[in-house]
Design a protein around this motif. Structure first.
Motif, PDB file in Angstrom:
ATOM      1  N   VAL A 179      40.550  -1.083  62.235  1.00 59.34           N
ATOM      2  CA  VAL A 179      41.314  -1.940  63.143  1.00 59.34           C
ATOM      3  C   VAL A 179      42.402  -2.622  62.315  1.00 59.34           C
ATOM      4  O   VAL A 179      42.108  -3.230  61.277  1.00 59.34           O
ATOM      5  N   THR A 180      43.642  -2.532  62.771  1.00 63.02           N
ATOM      6  CA  THR A 180      44.751  -3.136  62.047  1.00 63.02           C
ATOM      7  C   THR A 180      45.091  -4.498  62.646  1.00 63.02           C
ATOM      8  O   THR A 180      45.324  -4.607  63.857  1.00 63.02           O
ATOM      9  N   LEU A 181      45.105  -5.517  61.799  1.00 66.79           N
ATOM     10  CA  LEU A 181      45.408  -6.875  62.232  1.00 66.79           C
ATOM     11  C   LEU A 181      46.908  -7.106  62.292  1.00 66.79           C
ATOM     12  O   LEU A 181      47.706  -6.275  61.841  1.00 66.79           O
ATOM     13  N   ILE A 202      30.338  -7.460  73.221  1.00 67.90           N
ATOM     14  CA  ILE A 202      30.024  -8.739  72.578  1.00 67.90           C
ATOM     15  C   ILE A 202      30.342  -8.611  71.092  1.00 67.90           C
ATOM     16  O   ILE A 202      29.886  -7.687  70.431  1.00 67.90           O
ATOM     17  N   VAL A 203      31.111  -9.563  70.562  1.00 66.43           N
ATOM     18  CA  VAL A 203      31.540  -9.535  69.159  1.00 66.43           C
ATOM     19  C   VAL A 203      30.691 -10.508  68.344  1.00 66.43           C
ATOM     20  O   VAL A 203      30.455 -11.646  68.760  1.00 66.43           O
ATOM     21  N   ASP A 213      42.616 -10.671  67.170  1.00 66.99           N
ATOM     22  CA  ASP A 213      43.198  -9.333  67.150  1.00 66.99           C
ATOM     23  C   ASP A 213      42.154  -8.254  67.411  1.00 66.99           C
ATOM     24  O   ASP A 213      42.425  -7.259  68.101  1.00 66.99           O
ATOM     25  N   VAL A 214      40.956  -8.445  66.881  1.00 67.55           N
ATOM     26  CA  VAL A 214      39.881  -7.478  67.123  1.00 67.55           C
ATOM     27  C   VAL A 214      39.476  -7.495  68.592  1.00 67.55           C
ATOM     28  O   VAL A 214      39.241  -6.441  69.204  1.00 67.55           O
ATOM     29  N   GLU A 225      41.335  -8.212  71.179  1.00 70.39           N
ATOM     30  CA  GLU A 225      42.365  -7.543  71.975  1.00 70.39           C
ATOM     31  C   GLU A 225      42.334  -6.027  71.744  1.00 70.39           C
ATOM     32  O   GLU A 225      42.586  -5.243  72.672  1.00 70.39           O
ATOM     33  N   TRP A 226      42.017  -5.594  70.527  1.00 67.52           N
ATOM     34  CA  TRP A 226      41.865  -4.155  70.266  1.00 67.52           C
ATOM     35  C   TRP A 226      40.688  -3.586  71.055  1.00 67.52           C
ATOM     36  O   TRP A 226      40.793  -2.521  71.674  1.00 67.52           O
ATOM     37  N   LEU A 227      39.571  -4.288  71.036  1.00 69.25           N
ATOM     38  CA  LEU A 227      38.388  -3.828  71.773  1.00 69.25           C
ATOM     39  C   LEU A 227      38.684  -3.712  73.264  1.00 69.25           C
ATOM     40  O   LEU A 227      38.266  -2.748  73.926  1.00 69.25           O
ATOM     41  N   ALA A 228      39.389  -4.696  73.805  1.00 68.87           N
ATOM     42  CA  ALA A 228      39.663  -4.701  75.250  1.00 68.87           C
ATOM     43  C   ALA A 228      40.463  -3.480  75.679  1.00 68.87           C
ATOM     44  O   ALA A 228      40.392  -3.059  76.842  1.00 68.87           O
ATOM     45  N   GLY A 229      41.214  -2.889  74.750  1.00 71.19           N
ATOM     46  CA  GLY A 229      42.029  -1.725  75.074  1.00 71.19           C
ATOM     47  C   GLY A 229      41.351  -0.391  74.869  1.00 71.19           C
ATOM     48  O   GLY A 229      41.959   0.662  75.140  1.00 71.19           O
TER      49      GLY A 229
END
Length: 579
Positions: A56-58, A80-81, A159-160, A162-166
């Motif tokens: 995952v790129t921040l 869940i994170v 950022d993680v 928002e990446w997961l949501a996509g």
């Protein structure tokens, strides 16, 4: 004076110490129902897709790696994170299983797929959720330099999320859960307001690194911070919070960055706290009071966060909250009492899940009990005659105590504080440690273990240390030169100190200090007693066994003034009978 973070080389990342999946092996596999990752762990009840070491790129171009566990099949699910620096496969590490065994918790409470202190994928995947375990910036194989608390960590987690949501397997709904550090990261992340963060579940954690961790009461108590830093293992550099404390002992920009911006936390929150965690209690209740979330719930339990978090009934309770906010299930969660608090008895008769609309609950009155230096008692009326009590900080016992016997059933629920007039002889400062104890009718100190293990070994470990493992009363502490109050934050019930100046004592000077004590829920039956101790030593010792205890900087005599114009008092939250 410029203020900069201090960085040093990270500790080496030893894969053997960090669990069964610590090696860097990107790829996807399916773990079948019935599978155990090792004999001591719980078997899986459904097929789980394991996406391992996903890049995952921040926002600043740094790449970190995450593990994702999700239910097999084509249906999209919320996620869940679990965010911390502990290593994403830490739940199966020997140090985790050894800790659980020491506490009396069976390893098969969990599957071993969970991060240390985090949600177990075996449970959550079986109920239609994915779990994401990231390795934070600078940890393990993730790039960058690691930081401890603050906005950087919140932005990375943002950022993680928002990446997961996509991701094509995700519904776009993301939550956070976990205890201790996994709670701290939730507060900082929620303050960054990621658009797809739908709910948080902070389950005990500090919220102000200065006040709750490194400079509690204005004292440089660094034993646990030193231990915590060893979790920052990787290839880059790590922030050295111990050196930062030594370099910047007063509140400044660096420390303000490590205070949660409570006014920015607006997401639905299921908050869990206790009265007994000497690392987390103050910060967790602070967050509960100050966050801006309109939809927030508080449950105050009566044990330690780890057995409480993995308890089956509590997981089901949390699932109702997540089902409501991540799946839109109309399950009646919003009718749950906004507060469910506990009242400790310390003799086996404690009560939990008491419903209320707020904390403290309705019917609580903050009541002053005045110290009497002549009789060593506490009473509702201030003594007309002035008296003082002195103790020598260089010899035992090095303390002074005051007692009151309750003739009627008396319940304390809320925030105690101590208002003292004090003087130092042959010194220009004082480290004061305060403890409110419960005594039985015969004067015996009552205590309560917070963990299932109550063997001789645990007795030894908590005799003078391990304060999170055995509850001995409501503590407080203050270095008298740090007594200046923050007028914007302080209330009559809860004093808050600014920690931005040093005000030493002059010979013969008597000064007024206010000391906040941990919130309390404690019942006294007729004939039982409350004992207030003012001490030159921290009788509770270090937070955990094996952590260096703080050595107070005391010398000379401490003098406590009572009665007359210098009427010291203990303020207690008394709940009206039947309220």
């Amino acid at each position: 004076m410029s203020v900069e973070k201090v960085f040093v080389k990270s500790y080496p990342y030893d894969e053997k110490e960090h669990g069964l999946f610590a090696a860097f092996q990107p790829g996807t596999t399916t773990l079948p129902a019935g599978h155990k990752i090792a004999p001591e762990f719980r078997a899986l009840t459904c097929d789980i897709v394991f996406d391992r070491d996903v890049a995952v790129t921040l926002r600043d171009g740094v790449t970190i790696y995450v593990d994702v566990f999700r239910p097999a099949g084509s249906e999209t699910v919320p996620v869940i994170v679990a965010w911390s620096p502990y290593g994403k496969s830490g739940g199966s590490s020997a140090r985790t299983t050894t800790l659980f065994t020491m506490l009396g918790m069976a390893p098969d409470l969990v599957s071993g797929l969970e991060k240390f202190e985090g949600p177990d994928p075996a449970y959550w995947c079986a109920h239609g959720y994915a779990v994401c375990n990231p390795d934070a910036r600078g940890v393990a194989h993730s790039e960058g330099d690691s930081v401890m608390f603050g906005r950087q960590e919140g932005q990375d987690a943002h950022d993680v999320i928002e990446w997961l949501a996509g991701q094509d397997w995700c519904t776009g709904k993301v939550a956070m859960s976990g205890t201790s550090y996994l709670t701290i990261s939730q507060w900082f992340t929620a303050a960054e307001q990621p658009p797809h963060l739908a709910a948080i579940n902070p389950w005990e954690g500090l919220t102000d690194a200065y006040r709750d961790l490194v400079m509690r009461g204005g004292m440089p108590d660094l034993g646990f911070a030193e231990r915590l830093q060893h979790n920052y293992a990787g290839n880059g550099q790590r922030e050295d919070i111990v050196t930062e404390t030594e370099r910047y002992p007063l509140m400044n920009e660096l420390w303000r960055d490590k205070i949660v911006r409570f006014e920015n936390v607006t997401v639905p929150a299921y908050v869990v706290a206790s009265y007994s965690n000497t690392l987390h209690t103050a910060g967790q209740f602070r967050a509960w009071r100050r966050i801006a979330s309109r939809e927030k719930w508080l449950r105050i339990h009566n044990t330690l966060e780890w057995p409480d978090y993995y308890d089956e009934a509590h997981k089901e309770d949390l699932r109702r909250f997540f089902d409501c906010y991540l799946k839109g299930v109309d399950n009646g969660w919003q009718e749950t009492p906004r507060v469910r608090y506990s009242v400790l008895d310390l003799e086996g008769g404690g009560r939990t899940n008491l419903p209320a609309d707020a904390f403290p609950p309705e019917g609580v009155t903050d009541t002053k009990y005045y110290l009497d230096g002549k009789t060593r008692t506490l009473a509702p009326d201030a003594p007309a005659e002035e008296a003082s009590v002195a103790y020598d900080t260089r010899t035992r016992p090095g303390l002074a105590s005051f007692v009151i016997r309750f003739e009627e059933e008396t319940e304390l629920v809320g925030y105690p504080k101590l208002h003292l007039w004090v003087e130092a002889k042959d010194a220009d400062d004082m480290d004061l440690f305060v403890l409110v104890q419960k005594l039985d009718a015969r004067g015996n100190h009552l205590q309560q273990f917070n963990v299932p293990n109550q063997t001789a070994l645990m007795q030894d470990a908590t005799e003078r240390s391990g304060s999170v493992l055995r509850y001995k009363g409501s503590p407080g502490r203050l270095r008298v030169s740090a007594r200046h109050l923050d007028e914007a934050l302080s209330t009559d019930a809860i004093p808050e100190h600014s920690f931005d100046r040093v005000e030493k004592l002059s010979p013969g000077e008597i000064v007024e200090v206010e000391i906040d004590l941990f919130p309390i829920g404690l019942v006294f039956h007729p004939g039982e007693q409350l004992r207030l101790i003012v001490d030159s030593q921290n009788a509770l010792g270090a937070i955990m066994p094996g952590v260096d205890a703080y050595e107070p900087q005391n010398r000379g005599q401490h003098i406590i003034h009572t009665g007359g114009a210098d009427a010291s008092y203990l303020q207690l939250p008394i709940k009206a009978a039947g309220a």
